[in-house]
Design an enzyme around this catalytic site. Structure first.
Site, PDB file in Angstrom:
ATOM      1  N   GLY A  59       0.827  -1.203   0.000  1.00 31.73           N
ATOM      2  CA  GLY A  59       0.000   0.000   0.000  1.00 31.73           C
ATOM      3  C   GLY A  59       0.856   1.245   0.000  1.00 31.73           C
ATOM      4  O   GLY A  59       2.047   1.184   0.312  1.00 31.73           O
ATOM      5  N   CYS A  86       5.298  -6.066   1.752  1.00 27.87           N
ATOM      6  CA  CYS A  86       5.702  -4.657   1.657  1.00 27.87           C
ATOM      7  C   CYS A  86       5.035  -3.833   2.763  1.00 27.87           C
ATOM      8  O   CYS A  86       5.347  -4.001   3.925  1.00 27.87           O
ATOM      9  CB  CYS A  86       5.394  -4.141   0.250  1.00 27.87           C
ATOM     10  SG  CYS A  86       6.265  -2.612  -0.112  1.00 27.87           S
ATOM     11  N   TYR A  87       4.080  -2.961   2.436  1.00 24.17           N
ATOM     12  CA  TYR A  87       3.384  -2.219   3.493  1.00 24.17           C
ATOM     13  C   TYR A  87       2.798  -3.204   4.505  1.00 24.17           C
ATOM     14  O   TYR A  87       2.776  -2.933   5.709  1.00 24.17           O
ATOM     15  CB  TYR A  87       2.277  -1.350   2.881  1.00 24.17           C
ATOM     16  CG  TYR A  87       1.484  -0.561   3.898  1.00 24.17           C
ATOM     17  CD1 TYR A  87       1.946   0.658   4.374  1.00 24.17           C
ATOM     18  CD2 TYR A  87       0.278  -1.055   4.413  1.00 24.17           C
ATOM     19  CE1 TYR A  87       1.227   1.378   5.326  1.00 24.17           C
ATOM     20  CE2 TYR A  87      -0.446  -0.347   5.356  1.00 24.17           C
ATOM     21  CZ  TYR A  87       0.030   0.871   5.815  1.00 24.17           C
ATOM     22  OH  TYR A  87      -0.680   1.565   6.758  1.00 24.17           O
ATOM     23  N   HIS A 182       7.650  -7.770  -3.469  1.00 18.74           N
ATOM     24  CA  HIS A 182       6.354  -8.198  -4.008  1.00 18.74           C
ATOM     25  C   HIS A 182       6.498  -9.539  -4.736  1.00 18.74           C
ATOM     26  O   HIS A 182       6.879  -9.562  -5.910  1.00 18.74           O
ATOM     27  CB  HIS A 182       5.817  -7.146  -4.984  1.00 18.74           C
ATOM     28  CG  HIS A 182       5.343  -5.909  -4.308  1.00 18.74           C
ATOM     29  ND1 HIS A 182       4.052  -5.750  -3.860  1.00 18.74           N
ATOM     30  CD2 HIS A 182       5.991  -4.773  -3.973  1.00 18.74           C
ATOM     31  CE1 HIS A 182       3.921  -4.568  -3.291  1.00 18.74           C
ATOM     32  NE2 HIS A 182       5.089  -3.948  -3.338  1.00 18.74           N
ATOM     33  N   GLU A 184       4.208 -11.302  -5.929  1.00 21.01           N
ATOM     34  CA  GLU A 184       3.135 -11.519  -6.905  1.00 21.01           C
ATOM     35  C   GLU A 184       3.457 -10.985  -8.293  1.00 21.01           C
ATOM     36  O   GLU A 184       2.770 -11.298  -9.251  1.00 21.01           O
ATOM     37  CB  GLU A 184       1.817 -10.887  -6.412  1.00 21.01           C
ATOM     38  CG  GLU A 184       1.825  -9.383  -6.216  1.00 21.01           C
ATOM     39  CD  GLU A 184       2.399  -8.946  -4.864  1.00 21.01           C
ATOM     40  OE1 GLU A 184       3.051  -9.775  -4.206  1.00 21.01           O
ATOM     41  OE2 GLU A 184       2.219  -7.780  -4.492  1.00 21.01           O
ATOM     42  N   SER A 235     -24.826  -9.398 -25.774  1.00 22.80           N
ATOM     43  CA  SER A 235     -24.168  -8.468 -26.707  1.00 22.80           C
ATOM     44  C   SER A 235     -23.323  -9.219 -27.723  1.00 22.80           C
ATOM     45  O   SER A 235     -22.886  -8.643 -28.712  1.00 22.80           O
ATOM     46  CB  SER A 235     -23.274  -7.513 -25.926  1.00 22.80           C
ATOM     47  OG  SER A 235     -22.154  -8.224 -25.410  1.00 22.80           O
ATOM     48  N   GLY A 236     -23.075 -10.491 -27.451  1.00 23.92           N
ATOM     49  CA  GLY A 236     -22.146 -11.223 -28.310  1.00 23.92           C
ATOM     50  C   GLY A 236     -20.731 -11.155 -27.768  1.00 23.92           C
ATOM     51  O   GLY A 236     -19.840 -11.846 -28.240  1.00 23.92           O
ATOM     52  N   GLY A 237     -20.509 -10.311 -26.752  1.00 18.56           N
ATOM     53  CA  GLY A 237     -19.203 -10.267 -26.094  1.00 18.56           C
ATOM     54  C   GLY A 237     -19.036 -11.476 -25.174  1.00 18.56           C
ATOM     55  O   GLY A 237     -20.005 -12.197 -24.902  1.00 18.56           O
ATOM     56  N   VAL A 238     -17.805 -11.674 -24.709  1.00 17.56           N
ATOM     57  CA  VAL A 238     -17.515 -12.874 -23.928  1.00 17.56           C
ATOM     58  C   VAL A 238     -18.312 -12.912 -22.626  1.00 17.56           C
ATOM     59  O   VAL A 238     -18.887 -13.943 -22.267  1.00 17.56           O
ATOM     60  CB  VAL A 238     -16.007 -12.932 -23.594  1.00 17.56           C
ATOM     61  CG1 VAL A 238     -15.684 -14.184 -22.809  1.00 17.56           C
ATOM     62  CG2 VAL A 238     -15.193 -12.894 -24.861  1.00 17.56           C
ATOM     63  N   ASP A 239     -18.380 -11.783 -21.923  1.00 23.49           N
ATOM     64  CA  ASP A 239     -18.978 -11.803 -20.588  1.00 23.49           C
ATOM     65  C   ASP A 239     -20.472 -12.151 -20.628  1.00 23.49           C
ATOM     66  O   ASP A 239     -20.928 -13.044 -19.911  1.00 23.49           O
ATOM     67  CB  ASP A 239     -18.784 -10.459 -19.879  1.00 23.49           C
ATOM     68  CG  ASP A 239     -17.328 -10.043 -19.847  1.00 23.49           C
ATOM     69  OD1 ASP A 239     -16.475 -10.932 -20.059  1.00 23.49           O
ATOM     70  OD2 ASP A 239     -17.044  -8.861 -19.620  1.00 23.49           O
ATOM     71  N   SER A 240     -21.206 -11.441 -21.467  1.00 24.06           N
ATOM     72  CA  SER A 240     -22.647 -11.729 -21.480  1.00 24.06           C
ATOM     73  C   SER A 240     -22.906 -13.113 -22.071  1.00 24.06           C
ATOM     74  O   SER A 240     -23.846 -13.800 -21.666  1.00 24.06           O
ATOM     75  CB  SER A 240     -23.429 -10.648 -22.230  1.00 24.06           C
ATOM     76  OG  SER A 240     -23.134 -10.658 -23.606  1.00 24.06           O
ATOM     77  N   SER A 241     -22.043 -13.555 -22.983  1.00 22.21           N
ATOM     78  CA  SER A 241     -22.244 -14.891 -23.572  1.00 22.21           C
ATOM     79  C   SER A 241     -22.039 -15.993 -22.534  1.00 22.21           C
ATOM     80  O   SER A 241     -22.833 -16.936 -22.443  1.00 22.21           O
ATOM     81  CB  SER A 241     -21.256 -15.128 -24.719  1.00 22.21           C
ATOM     82  OG  SER A 241     -21.468 -14.189 -25.726  1.00 22.21           O
ATOM     83  N   LYS A 381     -11.234 -11.896 -16.058  1.00 23.25           N
ATOM     84  CA  LYS A 381     -11.550 -12.107 -17.477  1.00 23.25           C
ATOM     85  C   LYS A 381     -11.082 -13.474 -17.994  1.00 23.25           C
ATOM     86  O   LYS A 381     -11.824 -14.181 -18.655  1.00 23.25           O
ATOM     87  CB  LYS A 381     -10.884 -11.002 -18.301  1.00 23.25           C
ATOM     88  CG  LYS A 381     -11.312 -10.968 -19.742  1.00 23.25           C
ATOM     89  CD  LYS A 381     -12.579 -10.182 -19.867  1.00 23.25           C
ATOM     90  CE  LYS A 381     -13.024  -9.997 -21.294  1.00 23.25           C
ATOM     91  NZ  LYS A 381     -14.265  -9.206 -21.343  1.00 23.25           N
TER      92      LYS A 381
END
Ligand code: XMP
Length: 525
Positions: A59, A86-87, A182, A184, A235-241, A381
Site C-alpha cells: 500500500g 511490503c506495506y 512483491h 506476486e 451483446s455477443g461479447g464474452v462476458d454476457s455470452s 476475465k
C-alpha cells in the site's frame, strides 16, 4: 459471496497497485480468495468470513503516520497463517511490537528501494522458502520508501538484500511471514513459489477448479431464481455470452436473451451470435432487429458524444420494450466481473471504469423492478474464458477481441451512412482475416478499421479514383485502460493495405494509427 465449501483466503487490501495480482497467483493455485479493503475488515467480518489464512497487501501509506491503515488486532489472534507484503510487512512489524522507519535515509537499517533487487538467504531455511535460493540468490521486485528498523518479538530474518536487511522475516511458531518485496509480480520470477508454499503450510486443499465453480454456480442460480424468469441482454461479447450459457444450464427455458441489433455490428455478427445461441445451444433469443430505428436517429449526427447518448438511450428503450413482452421476468442477468466489483469498492476510491456504463443496461433493474443475477462476479476475465470453455463455447468465440457497445458508430467519425458502414464492415473483415492468417490475433488486445470522413484521390488500373481513406488500429493492452500500438512488420502492413484496397470497393487509401493510450484512446471516438 459465499463459497463455504472451500477453504477461504482473505486478502486485506491496503491500496497496492498490484493487489489483484495476489488474487491471480492464488487462483492459479486453485485457492478461493477474496480481496477486501481494510476498512471493511471488522471483527464481525473476520468471524463470518472465517479465513484459513490471511494476506496483507502492499500500500502507498506509511505506518509511521498517525491514522494509517491497519487491520483489526483480532486478525493476529485467529491462529491462522498471515503473510504480509511490503506495506503489509510494515503493518505486522508495527502492530506486533517492532519498529518501522520512514523516508529515504541511507545506510544503517536500510533505504528506500524501487525496482529489481537480489535477496540472499540466511543460514536457516523455512518452509515458506522451499524451492528458493537453489542458485544462491533470488531476484525480487522492491517498491518501498519506509523500511523495518527493528523486528517484532518472535520474528527472525531469513533473507536480506543490500538495501533491505529484513527482506524476508518470519515468526515460524505462529506462521506469520512478512516480506519486503512483491512476490506476486512478474519481476519476482520465483514469486509464485512463495504463495504455493504459503498455502501449502496453511493446509489449503487447492480444490477451487472451474468445473467445481460451474457446478456450484448452477446450484446457486437455481436457489436464487427458483421458478422465476430471467432476462439477459446478450451483446455477443464474452462476458454476457458466458453468463447466458451458465444461467441457461441452470434454469433452461426460464432464461430469455435479447440481442439488440442496432445496425452497427460487424460483418455477419448478428447471424453468428444468434445462430450459435439459438440454433446450437437452444437458448431463447429474441433478435431485436432495430437497425432502422438506430440508423434513423443517428442520421446527420456527427458529434461523438451525441452519437453515444442516442445509442445508449435507444438501447435501453429497445431492451425494455422486448423485456416487457416476457411475462413475469423478475431478474436481469449481467456479466459483471470481479475487477468491476473491486473497482467499485476500491480502497483508493480511484477513478472507476465507466466504460461499461454505455453498454450494459445500467439503471434498468431499478426502473423495471428487476433483481440482478451476476454469476461472474467472482471471476477475472481469463477465468471467464476458462468457464466459457468448460461450458462448451467455441474457442474462436471466447477469445474474441472486445467490441464496444456503440459498435461501428464510433469507428465512423463524422456522419454515419449505410454506405460507409458497408464499406467499413468489409474492410474490417479483411483486416481481421489478415491478422488471423498471420497468427497474430491472440497477441493483440483489439484490432479494427475506422473509416475516415475524407475521400482521397488515387489511381487504379488506368483510372482515377476518389474514395474513402481508412485507418487500421491494433493495440496491446492488459485492461483497456492504457494501450500501445501493435508493432506490425512493414510487410504485413503493406500486404494488408493492398488487400483492403483491392478487395473493398470504396476505399483507396490505408493508414496505420500509431498512437498509444494515453494520449489517444483505443477507439477513434
Ligand atoms: P477507449 O476508446 O476509451 O476504449 O480507449 C477502451 C476500451 O473500451 C471499449 N469501449 C467501449 N465499450 N461501450 C463499451 O462497451 C462503450 O461505449 C465503449 N467505448 C469504448 C473499447 O472498445 C476498448 O476496448
Amino acid at each position: 459471496m459465499d463459497q463455504t465449501q472451500h477453504d477461504r483466503l482473505l486478502i486485506i487490501d491496503f491500496g497496492s497497485q498490484v493487489t489483484q495480482l495476489i488474487a491471480r497467483r492464488l487462483r492459479e493455485l486453485n485457492v478461493y480468495c477474496e480481496i477486501h479493503p481494510y476498512q471493511n475488515v471488522t471483527d464481525a467480518f473476520l468471524a463470518e468470513f472465517a479465513p484459513k489464512a490471511v494476506i496483507f497487501s502492499g500500500g502507498p501509506d506509511s505506518v509511521t503516520r498517525e491514522g494509517s491503515p491497519r487491520p483489526p488486532q483480532t486478525v493476529y489472534d485467529m491462529g491462522v497463517p498471515i503473510l504480509g507484503i511490503c506495506y503489509g510487512q510494515q503493518v505486522m512489524m508495527q502492530d506486533l511490537g517492532g519498529r518501522v522507519e520512514g523516508g529515504k535515509i541511507s545506510g544503517g537499517g536500510g533505504t528506500a528501494e524501487f525496482g529489481r533487487a537480489y535477496v540472499t538467504p540466511s543460514d536457516e531455511r523455512i518452509d515458506l522458502l522451499a524451492g528458493w535460493f537453489l542458485e544462491g540468490r533470488e531476484q525480487v521486485w522492491m517498491s518501498h520508501g519506509d523500511h523495518v528498523a527493528a523486528l517484532a518479538p518472535g520474528f527472525e530474518v531469513y533473507g536480506t538484500s543490500p538495501n533491505a536487511p529484513y527482506a524476508i522475516t518470519a515468526d515460524v511458531s505462529r506462521n506469520f511471514f512478512a516480506v519486503q518485496f512483491h512476490p506476486e509480480v512478474h519481476h519476482t520470477p520465483n514469486g509464485a513459489t512463495v504463495y504455493e508454499n504459503f498455502i501449502k503450510l496453511a493446509g489449503f486443499k487447492g480444490d477451487w477448479t472451474m468445473a467445481a465453480y460451474r457446478e456450484e454456480m448452477i446450484e446457486k442460480i437455481r436457489t436464487q431464481v427458483g421458478d422465476a424468469k430471467v432476462i439477459c441482454a446478450l451483446s455477443g461479447g464474452v462476458d454476457s455470452s458466458v453468463a447466458a450459457a451458465l444461467i441457461h444450464e441452470a434454469i433452461g427455458e426460464n432464461l430469455t436473451c435479447v440481442f439488440v441489433d442496432h445496425g452497427l455490428l460487424r460483418l455477419n455478427e448478428a447471424e453468428e451470435v444468434v445462430g450459435m445461441f439459438r440454433d446450437h445451444m437452444n437458448l431463447r433469443v429474441i433478435h431485436a432487429q432495430e437497425q432502422d430505428l438506430f440508423l434513423g436517429e443517428l442520421e446527420g449526427v456527427s458529434d461523438p458524444e451525441t452519437k453515444r447518448k442516442i445509442i445508449g438511450k435507444l438501447f435501453i428503450d429497445v431492451f425494455q420494450k422486448y423485456a416487457d413482452q416476457i411475462d413475469g421476468a423478475q431478474f436481469l442477468a449481467q456479466g459483471t466481473l470481479y475487477p468491476d466489483v473491486i473497482e467499485s469498492v476500491s480502497f483508493s476510491g480511484g477513478p472507476s471504469v465507466t466504460i461499461k456504463s454505455h453498454h450494459n443496461v445500467g439503471g434498468l433493474p431499478e426502473k423495471m423492478g428487476l433483481k440482478l443475477v451476476e454469476p461472474l462476479r467472482e471471476l477475472f476475465k481469463d477465468e471467464v474464458r476458462a468457464l466459457g470453455h468448460e461450458l462448451g463455447l467455441p474457442a474462436s468465440f471466447i477469445g474474441r477481441h472486445p467490441f464496444p457497445g456503440p459498435g461501428l458508430a464510433i469507428r465512423c467519425p463524422g456522419e454515419i451512412t449505410r454506405e460507409k458502414l458497408e464499406i467499413l464492415r468489409k474492410a474490417d473483415a479483411v483486416y481481421i482475416d489478415q491478422i488471423r492468417k498471420h497468427g497474430l490475433y491472440d497477441e493483440i488486445w483489439q484490432a479494427f478499421v475506422a473509416i475516415l470522413p475524407v475521400r482521397t484521390v488515387g489511381v487504379m488500373g488506368d483510372g482515377r479514383t476518389y474514395d474513402y481513406a481508412c485507418a487500421l488500429r491494433a493495440v496491446t493492452s492488459v485492461d483497456g485502460m492504457t494501450a500501445d500500438y501493435y508493432p506490425f512488420s512493414h510487410e504485413f502492413l503493406g500486404e494488408t493495405a493492398t488487400r483492403i484496397i483491392n478487395e473493398v470497393q470504396g476505399i483507396n487509401r490505408c493508414t496505420y494509427d500509431i498512437t498509444s493510450k494515453p494520449p489517444g484512446t483505443i477507439e477513434w471516438e
